[in-house]
Design an enzyme around this catalytic site. Sequence first.
Site: not given
Length: 339
Positions: A208, A185, A263
Amino acid sequence: MGGMLALPPGQGPHQVGCTDVMVGHTRQGLFLRLFYPCLPRAGATEPLWVPRPEYCGGLADVTLGRRWCSALLGIAIGSCTVPVSWNGPLEPRSGGYPLIIFSHGLGAFRTLYSSICAELASWGFVVAALEHRDHSAATTYFCTAEAGREEWIPFQRVPRGQKEFYFRNKQDNLDLTKVAVMGHSFGGVTAVLALVKEPSFRCAVALDAWMFPLENLLYPEVPKPVLFINTEKFQTPESVAKMKRLSSRNSQTRIVTVLGTVHEDQTDFAFLPGKLFSLIFSRRGTLDPYKALAITSRAALAFLQRHLKLQEQFGQWDELLEGVGDSVAPDAPFGRSHL
């Protein structure tokens, strides 16, 4: 309550040891959890997954917006352990182990990716999972020069009236000199940025990646290959367009998607039981989390072998880098962004 979380042990040929390292007496110092191949040891103890009660408070604040839930969270997950040997003896290796620097996501901390870090260590890597002290962690701390004194650094939300891009863009800079960098992330885009800032990094694996904070001016400057491993429900067309700009400049950069994942599936939260996961997050993926971890780690291993020039057998998973295989796809479907 230890059964509330069952993290998978590493599937590689090495047993995994673990320890914490803190360097320096200011917030500019280094704090990390180290995962490494270790020798078997009778009576080895396993470290707690959430190392201190204060982290439950930070986690409750970030994920639930209710710090008062920290006691309940502590009861639910506070005694969960990681299946590695705490302070286990390092397994000697001539020539040394390749090193991966791992950067956590926004509102996380150093232990929330123990499953992927332990998995990579079981295949012969030393993995340094950083805990950032720039207010991007759920909470963290440092020990001052005064004996026994700790100072805690809370998570910081974007102040009212400030643009999120300018606030997040200045956080999470890495200046490390080791071999490969990886992150999830916000940590994923930090890994990409690290390729610009630190020439000694050979490649990056971005799980991600939240591409939003990366300045457009930096795209021509990313000199090394990146493996983007995306989940199915997080990315936006704008974010994927930024990834494709990087892949258009480096033929070795790859973008793949793990189908049936969200996620949070790239964190240890994927291994929480359903009711507890639903309490913390609104949704979970349909793909079995053990299978998702295997796909992610094998793709990363194949990519790392290729660009760190390792003499291992990880090339058997090269097809994953092209998005070929069960539950993977090349490129990136678009989903609703959710941080």
